[in-house]
Design a protein around this motif. Structure first.
Motif, PDB file in Angstrom:
ATOM      1  N   ALA A  31       0.713  -1.228   0.025  1.00 25.20           N
ATOM      2  CA  ALA A  31       0.179   0.001   0.289  1.00 25.20           C
ATOM      3  C   ALA A  31       0.855   1.301  -0.082  1.00 25.20           C
ATOM      4  O   ALA A  31       0.488   2.178  -0.612  1.00 25.20           O
ATOM      5  N   SER A  32       1.916   1.213   0.824  1.00 25.23           N
ATOM      6  CA  SER A  32       2.962   2.274   0.673  1.00 25.23           C
ATOM      7  C   SER A  32       3.744   2.403  -0.467  1.00 25.23           C
ATOM      8  O   SER A  32       3.822   3.663  -0.872  1.00 25.23           O
ATOM      9  N   LEU A  33       3.909   1.527  -1.070  1.00 24.93           N
ATOM     10  CA  LEU A  33       4.578   1.419  -2.389  1.00 24.93           C
ATOM     11  C   LEU A  33       3.742   2.011  -3.339  1.00 24.93           C
ATOM     12  O   LEU A  33       4.287   3.032  -4.286  1.00 24.93           O
ATOM     13  N   LEU A  34       2.326   1.709  -3.218  1.00 25.72           N
ATOM     14  CA  LEU A  34       1.525   2.353  -4.304  1.00 25.72           C
ATOM     15  C   LEU A  34       1.282   4.001  -4.100  1.00 25.72           C
ATOM     16  O   LEU A  34       1.487   4.710  -4.976  1.00 25.72           O
ATOM     17  N   SER A  35       1.251   4.170  -2.797  1.00 23.21           N
ATOM     18  CA  SER A  35       1.136   5.574  -2.406  1.00 23.21           C
ATOM     19  C   SER A  35       2.329   6.402  -2.827  1.00 23.21           C
ATOM     20  O   SER A  35       2.070   7.633  -3.246  1.00 23.21           O
ATOM     21  N   ARG A  36       3.303   6.032  -2.613  1.00 28.88           N
ATOM     22  CA  ARG A  36       4.625   6.594  -3.126  1.00 28.88           C
ATOM     23  C   ARG A  36       4.537   7.162  -4.579  1.00 28.88           C
ATOM     24  O   ARG A  36       5.178   8.099  -4.899  1.00 28.88           O
ATOM     25  N   ASN A  37       3.808   6.569  -5.296  1.00 32.68           N
ATOM     26  CA  ASN A  37       3.609   6.904  -6.762  1.00 32.68           C
ATOM     27  C   ASN A  37       2.432   7.952  -6.981  1.00 32.68           C
ATOM     28  O   ASN A  37       2.554   8.805  -8.300  1.00 32.68           O
ATOM     29  N   ARG A  38       1.699   8.297  -5.947  1.00 27.39           N
ATOM     30  CA  ARG A  38       0.769   9.249  -5.947  1.00 27.39           C
ATOM     31  C   ARG A  38      -0.064   9.116  -7.034  1.00 27.39           C
ATOM     32  O   ARG A  38      -0.342  10.003  -8.227  1.00 27.39           O
ATOM     33  N   PRO A  39      -0.880   8.106  -7.289  1.00 26.42           N
ATOM     34  CA  PRO A  39      -1.893   7.593  -8.543  1.00 26.42           C
ATOM     35  C   PRO A  39      -2.882   8.411  -8.354  1.00 26.42           C
ATOM     36  O   PRO A  39      -3.536   9.111  -7.149  1.00 26.42           O
ATOM     37  N   ASN A  40      -3.755   8.600  -9.386  1.00 26.78           N
ATOM     38  CA  ASN A  40      -4.886   9.505  -9.470  1.00 26.78           C
ATOM     39  C   ASN A  40      -5.914   8.628  -8.564  1.00 26.78           C
ATOM     40  O   ASN A  40      -6.707   9.407  -7.792  1.00 26.78           O
ATOM     41  N   PRO A  41      -6.107   7.418  -8.737  1.00 27.65           N
ATOM     42  CA  PRO A  41      -7.392   6.897  -8.045  1.00 27.65           C
ATOM     43  C   PRO A  41      -7.149   6.643  -6.688  1.00 27.65           C
ATOM     44  O   PRO A  41      -5.811   6.421  -6.238  1.00 27.65           O
ATOM     45  N   PRO A  42      -8.053   6.682  -5.727  1.00 29.70           N
ATOM     46  CA  PRO A  42      -7.569   6.223  -4.295  1.00 29.70           C
ATOM     47  C   PRO A  42      -7.421   4.932  -4.265  1.00 29.70           C
ATOM     48  O   PRO A  42      -7.771   4.105  -5.026  1.00 29.70           O
ATOM     49  N   ILE A  43      -6.539   4.681  -3.063  1.00 23.72           N
ATOM     50  CA  ILE A  43      -6.113   3.366  -2.672  1.00 23.72           C
ATOM     51  C   ILE A  43      -6.754   2.823  -1.566  1.00 23.72           C
ATOM     52  O   ILE A  43      -6.755   3.403  -0.621  1.00 23.72           O
ATOM     53  N   PHE A  44      -7.196   1.657  -1.740  1.00 26.38           N
ATOM     54  CA  PHE A  44      -8.110   0.820  -0.631  1.00 26.38           C
ATOM     55  C   PHE A  44      -7.183  -0.319  -0.218  1.00 26.38           C
ATOM     56  O   PHE A  44      -6.959  -1.227  -1.121  1.00 26.38           O
ATOM     57  N   ALA A  45      -6.682  -0.122   0.974  1.00 24.21           N
ATOM     58  CA  ALA A  45      -5.841  -1.126   1.495  1.00 24.21           C
ATOM     59  C   ALA A  45      -6.702  -2.105   2.339  1.00 24.21           C
ATOM     60  O   ALA A  45      -7.156  -1.536   3.552  1.00 24.21           O
ATOM     61  N   PHE A  46      -6.730  -3.282   2.077  1.00 20.54           N
ATOM     62  CA  PHE A  46      -7.390  -4.486   2.990  1.00 20.54           C
ATOM     63  C   PHE A  46      -6.444  -5.070   3.702  1.00 20.54           C
ATOM     64  O   PHE A  46      -5.510  -5.833   3.252  1.00 20.54           O
TER      65      PHE A  46
END
Length: 581
Positions: A491-506
């Motif tokens: 989840a943090s690696l995805l956040s690091r890239n600052r994508p447009n869609p929100p990230i839902f971390a289960f």
């Protein structure tokens, strides 16, 4: 159960070195990866399978078990009420991504006020251990936990250590004092109870060592200024030359000929009181500790080792960057810590004011490269301590921090002692949401300078999977990214890239859920995860769809990371695009 039709499926082993794209395959008109991201592992133990799939989910059958799970979405998925409300009202792309931290103080410590801050978007409650006693802090922590349990919030708790506090002075009054031009004040190390007229008590007995008559004494980086006119033993008589506000437990610095007077007291980063406060925090189940006056990475490592031996819960350690020495060792400190707080007030005392904007941006960039969350703090909306409306310059300052992709913004005195804490929080929320929308609409994303974090092959694969997923999510225009994670790393690696869609971390770990409250763009949900990742994906998508938050035609990117188990002996990391039918 969910029936999934695959348009392409990557299986088998490791067949090439270079990522290869096949954009001819399309699902509902959208280009997708096909025939794989494949890596040549050479000699390695075990097997790693990496896949990228696109799928259409159809024919969701109802079941009695699903109905029982759906009795309460929050209970099953741990969806907090604020994120759920924001999603229903604004949709996926309207969700705020910048996290908000509020300092709790006398102005906002009641249960009612804490609930208003929670509803206003507070993600993390900060307790400054410089102020109030432990019983007061315990009461606040338990109120926050009560709100989480009874009202469906997901608020993390952070304590901020006092540090050696060699630079702290206190006038003894419960609130701020106005300092008039030309007034004479005595700064003393003498200990006394209460307050005395025009007398300020220093925390450290040697505060005046090396100070000379004619030196400038600056309060809180410029809130007020004095000239030293007489030295009486270890006491200083000073004349106010720059009138202003003198807050309780303010920080002082000395200047001579336009330069900071450097003094080496060789005191530890954490005092005896700090260690007692940390023990208290561990016993109360806090989520973060912010370390004050960090000057090297060793002190951070020491605290993290101590916490790992004292608590089964993973408590994250944030280092506060507030000195010239910490800037000089910035990269080492960031690598050692779990996150960074840019304490601009104290930092502005030690470096020229005009350097603060560029230094702030550099700290944020280093934190993004090293995948550590970063909080921008101090004086964001300082005028709102007394006034209901911020200055336009303050709003521009907040906007710049959001544009630089800080993970979080923090209110200090604005919420702790200010008259308009809830309005200040509203300003942060509205401004960050607007700048995020503008950046997305104008394609203003700042590309991350590539910096490889992973050392082992599985870590490097996970990193590349997340880098590719974020890029794909932007290009395909998916509505959301779903990631399934134990410790929050992917989840943090995805956040690091600052994508447009929100990230839902289960996640099935509540500590991870609370830690992700500081990650940009991540909404964490607590859910029971099994070893069967496909079952996890189907269950969570079905549940969210049944609530109406996923609709027909919505496209969701799913990033999963299955670690080897007896049931699944191969590590399997994949990207899937699922379109809700």
């Amino acid at each position: 159960m969910a029936v999934v039709r695959d348009s392409s499926l990557i299986s088998g082993g490791i067949i090439g070195k270079t990522p290869c794209l096949d954009l001819k395959n399309r699902v509902l008109g959208r280009p997708v990866f096909g025939r794989g991201i494949c890596f040549n592992g050479g000699k390695m133990k075990g097997k790693i399978r990496v896949g990228v799939r696109a799928a259409v989910q159809v024919n969701v059958e109802e079941s009695e078990g699903l109905r029982r799970e759906l009795k309460g979405l929050r209970g099953v998925l741990g969806f907090d009420v604020v994120s759920e409300g924001e999603l229903r009202k604004k949709g996926f792309l309207g969700m705020r991504k910048t996290k908000l931290v509020c300092t709790i103080g006398p102005a906002c410590c009641s249960l009612e006020d804490l609930e208003k801050l929670a509803l206003g978007g507070m993600n993390v409650a900060r307790l400054n251990m410089c102020h109030n006693g432990r019983e007061w802090h315990r009461d606040v922590i338990r109120k926050i936990k009560r709100l989480n349990e009874e009202k469906g919030f997901c608020i993390s708790v952070m304590i901020d250590t006092e540090g050696s506090q060699i630079h702290v002075v206190d006038h003894g009054a419960p609130s701020s004092v106005k300092v008039e031009d030309g007034s004479i004040w005595l700064f003393t190390a003498e200990k006394f109870a209460g307050s005395r007229p025009f007398t300020v008590q220093a925390n450290y007995g040697g505060f005046s060592e090396g100070i000379e008559v004619g030196d400038e004494l600056v309060i809180d980086g410029g809130m007020a200024g004095f000239e030293v006119i007489e030295k009486i033993g270890s006491d200083l008589r000073c004349k106010c030359t720059d009138p202003g506000l003198f807050l309780p437990r303010a920080k002082l610095s000395f200047w001579r000929d336009g330069k900071l007077v450097g003094r080496n007291f060789e005191l530890p980063t954490l005092s005896a009181k700090d260690w007692a406060d940390i023990e208290f925090g561990v016993s109360e189940g806090i989520d973060f500790i912010a370390m004050s006056f960090v000057n090297d990475s060793d002190s951070v490592k020491h605290l993290k080792n101590y916490l790992s031996s004292k608590s089964s819960k993973s408590i994250r350690v944030l280092a506060k960057i507030e000195s010239l020495e910490s800037l000089q060792k910035l990269r080492d400190i960031v690598e050692a810590s779990d996150g960074i707080m840019v304490a601009r007030g104290d930092l502005g005392v030690e470096i020229p004011l005009e350097q603060i904007p560029s230094v702030q941006e550099e700290i944020i960039n280093v934190c993004r490269q090293l995948n550590k969350p970063v909080i921008v703090a101090s004086q964001l909306l300082e005028s709102m301590v007394e006034y209901p409306t911020p200055t336009r310059a303050e709003v521009a300052d907040v906007s710049e921090a959001v544009r630089q992709y800080a993970d979080a913004l923090m209110l200090s005195g604005e919420s702790a002692i200010g008259l308009y804490g809830q309005k200040a929080l509203s300003v942060l929320r509205m401004t960050s949401s607007r700048i995020e929308t503008w950046g997305r609409e104008e394609s203003q994303q700042t590309l991350l300078r590539q910096h490889q974090l992973g050392v082992s092959l599985p870590d490097r694969i996970a990193e590349q999977i997340c880098n590719c997923a974020a890029e794909m999510a932007n290009k395909l225009g998916v509505d959301a990214i779903f990631v399934y994670t134990k410790h929050g790393h992917m989840a943090s690696l995805l956040s690091r890239n600052r994508p447009n869609p929100p990230i839902f971390a289960f996640t099935n770990d509540d500590n991870t859920r609370k830690a992700l409250n500081l990650q940009w763009g991540v909404t964490s949900l607590l859910v029971d995860l099994s070893d069967d990742m496909e079952a996890n994906i189907s269950k969570t998508i079905n549940l969210i769809k049944r609530t109406g938050m996923l609709e027909q035609g919505d496209a969701v990117m799913v990033v999963s990371d299955v670690t080897p188990t007896l049931a699944t002996p191969m590590a399997f990391q994949s990207i899937q695009v699922k379109t809700i039918a």
